[in-house]
Design a protein around this motif. Structure first.
Motif, PDB file in Angstrom:
ATOM      1  N   VAL A  83       0.827  -1.215   0.000  1.00  0.00           N
ATOM      2  CA  VAL A  83       0.000   0.000   0.000  1.00  0.00           C
ATOM      3  C   VAL A  83       0.855   1.257   0.000  1.00  0.00           C
ATOM      4  CG1 VAL A  83      -1.691   1.345   1.306  1.00  0.00           C
ATOM      5  CG2 VAL A  83      -1.967  -1.129   1.085  1.00  0.00           C
ATOM      6  N   ASP A  84       1.889   1.306   0.837  1.00  0.00           N
ATOM      7  CA  ASP A  84       2.710   2.512   0.921  1.00  0.00           C
ATOM      8  C   ASP A  84       3.411   2.805  -0.402  1.00  0.00           C
ATOM      9  OD1 ASP A  84       2.013   3.038   3.543  1.00  0.00           O
ATOM     10  OD2 ASP A  84       3.677   1.888   4.381  1.00  0.00           O
ATOM     11  N   MET A  85       3.930   1.780  -1.041  1.00  0.00           N
ATOM     12  CA  MET A  85       4.572   1.968  -2.341  1.00  0.00           C
ATOM     13  C   MET A  85       3.558   2.420  -3.384  1.00  0.00           C
ATOM     14  SD  MET A  85       6.716  -0.833  -4.554  1.00  0.00           S
ATOM     15  CE  MET A  85       7.464  -0.429  -6.132  1.00  0.00           C
ATOM     16  N   SER A 123       3.735   5.990  -5.284  1.00  0.00           N
ATOM     17  CA  SER A 123       3.848   6.007  -6.745  1.00  0.00           C
ATOM     18  C   SER A 123       2.756   6.857  -7.378  1.00  0.00           C
ATOM     19  CB  SER A 123       3.782   4.575  -7.289  1.00  0.00           C
ATOM     20  OG  SER A 123       4.836   3.785  -6.785  1.00  0.00           O
ATOM     21  N   CYS A 124       1.551   6.761  -6.854  1.00  0.00           N
ATOM     22  CA  CYS A 124       0.439   7.564  -7.384  1.00  0.00           C
ATOM     23  C   CYS A 124       0.654   9.053  -7.109  1.00  0.00           C
ATOM     24  CB  CYS A 124      -0.877   7.112  -6.761  1.00  0.00           C
ATOM     25  SG  CYS A 124      -1.465   5.490  -7.318  1.00  0.00           S
ATOM     26  N   CYS A 125       1.063   9.373  -5.895  1.00  0.00           N
ATOM     27  CA  CYS A 125       1.204  10.780  -5.514  1.00  0.00           C
ATOM     28  C   CYS A 125       2.271  11.487  -6.340  1.00  0.00           C
ATOM     29  CB  CYS A 125       1.532  10.891  -4.029  1.00  0.00           C
ATOM     30  SG  CYS A 125       0.169  10.415  -2.936  1.00  0.00           S
ATOM     31  N   LYS A 126       3.322  10.792  -6.707  1.00  0.00           N
ATOM     32  CA  LYS A 126       4.386  11.398  -7.504  1.00  0.00           C
ATOM     33  C   LYS A 126       3.880  11.856  -8.870  1.00  0.00           C
ATOM     34  CE  LYS A 126       8.179   8.796  -5.402  1.00  0.00           C
ATOM     35  NZ  LYS A 126       9.189   7.719  -5.601  1.00  0.00           N
ATOM     36  N   LEU A 127       2.841  11.227  -9.359  1.00  0.00           N
ATOM     37  CA  LEU A 127       2.342  11.522 -10.699  1.00  0.00           C
ATOM     38  C   LEU A 127       1.393  12.715 -10.731  1.00  0.00           C
ATOM     39  CD1 LEU A 127       1.618   7.829 -11.737  1.00  0.00           C
ATOM     40  CD2 LEU A 127       3.610   9.193 -12.365  1.00  0.00           C
ATOM     41  N   ILE A 162      -8.079  -1.370   4.570  1.00  0.00           N
ATOM     42  CA  ILE A 162      -7.264  -0.327   5.208  1.00  0.00           C
ATOM     43  C   ILE A 162      -8.150   0.716   5.881  1.00  0.00           C
ATOM     44  CG2 ILE A 162      -7.070   0.872   2.982  1.00  0.00           C
ATOM     45  CD1 ILE A 162      -4.302   1.861   3.946  1.00  0.00           C
ATOM     46  N   PRO A 163      -7.914   1.003   7.161  1.00  0.00           N
ATOM     47  CA  PRO A 163      -8.685   2.040   7.850  1.00  0.00           C
ATOM     48  C   PRO A 163      -8.382   3.414   7.250  1.00  0.00           C
ATOM     49  CG  PRO A 163      -7.569   0.597   9.420  1.00  0.00           C
ATOM     50  CD  PRO A 163      -6.993   0.300   8.070  1.00  0.00           C
ATOM     51  N   PRO A 164      -9.346   4.317   7.245  1.00  0.00           N
ATOM     52  CA  PRO A 164      -9.119   5.644   6.650  1.00  0.00           C
ATOM     53  C   PRO A 164      -7.996   6.417   7.312  1.00  0.00           C
ATOM     54  CG  PRO A 164     -11.250   5.547   7.790  1.00  0.00           C
ATOM     55  CD  PRO A 164     -10.748   4.153   7.688  1.00  0.00           C
ATOM     56  N   GLU A 165      -7.802   6.230   8.633  1.00  0.00           N
ATOM     57  CA  GLU A 165      -6.727   6.965   9.297  1.00  0.00           C
ATOM     58  C   GLU A 165      -5.349   6.489   8.828  1.00  0.00           C
ATOM     59  OE1 GLU A 165      -8.405   3.921  12.330  1.00  0.00           O
ATOM     60  OE2 GLU A 165      -9.169   5.302  10.787  1.00  0.00           O
ATOM     61  N   GLN A 171      -4.920   8.047   5.404  1.00  0.00           N
ATOM     62  CA  GLN A 171      -4.597   9.464   5.569  1.00  0.00           C
ATOM     63  C   GLN A 171      -3.119   9.658   5.898  1.00  0.00           C
ATOM     64  OE1 GLN A 171      -6.232  11.412   8.980  1.00  0.00           O
ATOM     65  NE2 GLN A 171      -5.722  13.461   8.273  1.00  0.00           N
ATOM     66  N   LEU A 172      -2.608   8.837   6.806  1.00  0.00           N
ATOM     67  CA  LEU A 172      -1.210   8.956   7.199  1.00  0.00           C
ATOM     68  C   LEU A 172      -0.286   8.741   6.009  1.00  0.00           C
ATOM     69  CD1 LEU A 172       0.979   9.267   9.359  1.00  0.00           C
ATOM     70  CD2 LEU A 172       0.772   6.813   9.814  1.00  0.00           C
ATOM     71  N   SER A 173      -0.570   7.722   5.206  1.00  0.00           N
ATOM     72  CA  SER A 173       0.263   7.453   4.041  1.00  0.00           C
ATOM     73  C   SER A 173       0.199   8.605   3.055  1.00  0.00           C
ATOM     74  CB  SER A 173      -0.187   6.153   3.368  1.00  0.00           C
ATOM     75  OG  SER A 173       0.659   5.810   2.291  1.00  0.00           O
ATOM     76  N   LEU A 174      -0.976   9.185   2.882  1.00  0.00           N
ATOM     77  CA  LEU A 174      -1.120  10.319   1.972  1.00  0.00           C
ATOM     78  C   LEU A 174      -0.336  11.530   2.465  1.00  0.00           C
ATOM     79  CD1 LEU A 174      -4.921   9.941   1.210  1.00  0.00           C
ATOM     80  CD2 LEU A 174      -3.096   9.802  -0.493  1.00  0.00           C
ATOM     81  N   GLU A 175      -0.441  11.812   3.751  1.00  0.00           N
ATOM     82  CA  GLU A 175       0.263  12.969   4.304  1.00  0.00           C
ATOM     83  C   GLU A 175       1.777  12.811   4.190  1.00  0.00           C
ATOM     84  OE1 GLU A 175      -1.243  13.353   8.257  1.00  0.00           O
ATOM     85  OE2 GLU A 175      -2.978  14.545   7.611  1.00  0.00           O
ATOM     86  N   GLN A 176       2.253  11.593   4.311  1.00  0.00           N
ATOM     87  CA  GLN A 176       3.679  11.339   4.167  1.00  0.00           C
ATOM     88  C   GLN A 176       4.166  11.556   2.740  1.00  0.00           C
ATOM     89  OE1 GLN A 176       3.858   7.348   5.713  1.00  0.00           O
ATOM     90  NE2 GLN A 176       4.260   8.022   7.812  1.00  0.00           N
TER      91      GLN A 176
END
Length: 319
Positions: A202-204, A208-212, A256-259, A262-267
């Protein structure tokens, strides 16, 4: 097959550019093959399987693609456009997720007057399947790229899009994994609907999505919460009792819990803006927005144009 131990930085160069082994050594000089020097980043054991131009034929040793999921969805590929078949609940979900994406871009006072509210927007649909999200987004004016790990899904989607010449020029499909796309900061939005619960890392995947995504761009997701209720209703109920989806479609351990999301997105430089619960009524085949996120939920985040602060929080609405 030669085994290589590469640092994360060098492996990223390799996976994103399809760099040959000798070129990689020239770039880094710290590959740990007959070389006592070590990279400064974390070390991972990888394999020199990167001589093909096809990302799907030569996957990264560390990839977001889960082979069990790949096998599962390959068997289902022919059913994508059967609106009464295995994916009928996903077709119905479009009445929530397509307006959610549209409304993030368009002011409420303008959306009714605009024929193509997503005109000139570049959107990446990750896990695009047969194209059931890509096509309606293109009808709203967006230029959409769909990427999917299953080659047969891509073939089905490409065949179907040519049935509608008005939008076929605005939709393109790619067979591969999102981490292999090199186009950082290209897209106005990335969509990953009912996908994150099927990936191996999930983190990878999120990274990968956020970089795009462009600064100020959006990341839209729908997925399932990891709760006792989601196991009872989304797995036992939906798969084994009501047969809404085939048995084995979901692995509750990968919910995956929303929290956590959220943490992965913020990172990864994203700020979560909206969180909605979603409820499905199988009797009338209809999805509705609800405040409760115990089972299904939708979330979207915005890519920051400046550093995030610890006080950023999820805003939950009834939509």
């Amino acid at each position: 097959m030669t085994s290589l131990r590469l640092c994360h930085k060098c492996f990223t160069v390799l996976s994103h550019t399809r760099t040959q082994q000798y070129q990689l050594i020239k770039i880094c000089g710290k590959v740990l093959q007959n070389n006592p020097r070590s990279c400064q980043n974390s070390i991972a054991t990888q394999s020199s399987r990167f001589n093909s131009t096809s990302t799907a034929d030569s996957p990264n040793a560390h990839t977001t693609i889960d082979q069990d999921e790949h096998h599962k969805f390959t068997k289902l590929a022919s059913h994508w456009w059967d609106e009464k078949g295995e994916f009928y609940a996903l077709h119905s979900m479009n009445r929530l997720r397509i307006p959610l994406i549209r409304d993030a871009f368009v002011d409420a006072s303008d959306k009714a007057s605009k024929i193509f509210p997503l005109k000139d927007k570049l959107i990446l649909d990750v896990g695009s399947g047969g194209g059931i999200i890509a096509e309606p987004l293109a009808r709203l004016g967006a230029t959409v790229t769909g990427i999917d790990m299953v080659e047969e899904n891509v073939r089905i989607a490409q065949t179907h899009i040519f049935q509608d010449p008005e939008i076929s020029g605005r939709v393109n499909y790619i067979h591969g994994a999102v981490e292999d796309l090199p186009e950082e900061g290209k897209y106005d939005a990335v969509v990953a609907s009912e996908v994150v619960e099927h990936v191996s890392d999930v983190d990878m995947f999120i990274s990968s999505c956020c970089k795009l995504i462009k600064p100020g761009g959006y990341f839209f997701m729908t997925t399932l919460n990891k709760t006792n209720a989601s196991y009872l209703l989304a797995v036992l109920g939906a798969e084994h009792l009501l047969r809404i989806v085939p048995p084995g479609t979901h692995d509750w351990n990968k919910f995956i819990p929303p929290e956590d999301l959220q943490l992965s997105l913020e990172q990864n430089g994203m700020t979560v803006r909206l969180l909605h619960g979603m409820c499905y009524n199988p009797v009338i085949n209809r999805w509705s927005w609800i405040s409760n996120t115990t089972i299904n939920y939708a979330m979207y985040a915005v890519k920051s144009t400046q550093p995030l602060h610890s006080h950023d929080t999820i805003e939950q609405t009834d939509y």
